[in-house]
Design a protein around this motif. Structure first.
Motif: not given
Length: 164
Positions: A91-97, A106-113
């Motif tokens: 769980d992270a605001t604006g961050i996805e794995v 894996f890739e780390i994305l911030q707001h889809g980028k």
């Protein structure tokens, strides 16, 4: 793009390791608490100032890890209730794995980028990871996330071996 490398020492009781750059210079120092509750991992810069802290919540039904960067909580990793295979969520605001973070690919994305990429280095003694930083403003968060995921994996391995 900046590449960093995390190599843990296999038989280290104190859980100390470093994050190195391409020239094999130390960039970050990671130090775990030994025999301390709650279990923590401190990430320090080259001047030994703490830039991130990972804390395992002590009294919870399922394991939960909190990640702080520069004094701000940025993400939580928690185990979800499942019967066959360990499942965790981030769980992270604006961050996805995206990708297989259990296998450290894996890739780390911030707001889809895409802001970072992680891949496990094979044929090495111990766990080694290559971390590519695509957005240098996110460097500390990315390093903290990789160390936190590795903490979760180690915690899960310890729990599994204790159960058998």
């Amino acid at each position: 793009m900046k590449s960093l490398y995390i190599k843990q020492k296999v038989f280290s009781l104190s859980a100390k390791f470093t994050v190195k750059d391409q020239q094999e210079q130390d960039v970050y120092y990671v130090e775990g608490s030994f025999m301390q509750i709650p279990k923590t991992f401190s990430i320090m810069n080259t001047t030994k100032e703490e830039v991130a802290l990972i804390t395992k919540k002590t009294f919870s039904f399922l394991p939960k890890f909190f990640v702080e960067v520069n004094g701000q909580e940025v993400l939580t990793i928690k185990k979800e209730l499942s019967f066959f295979k360990a499942r965790y969520s981030i769980d992270a605001t604006g961050i996805e794995v995206n990708g297989n973070w259990w296998d450290m690919n894996f890739e780390i994305l911030q707001h889809g980028k895409v802001v970072g990429q992680v891949s496990k280095e094979w044929f090495t003694w111990g766990d080694s990871y290559k971390v590519q930083i695509l957005n240098e403003e996110m460097e500390t968060i990315i390093i903290a996330l990789v160390v936190a995921i590795d903490c979760v994996k180690a915690d899960n391995a310890t729990a599994s071996s204790a159960a058998t």
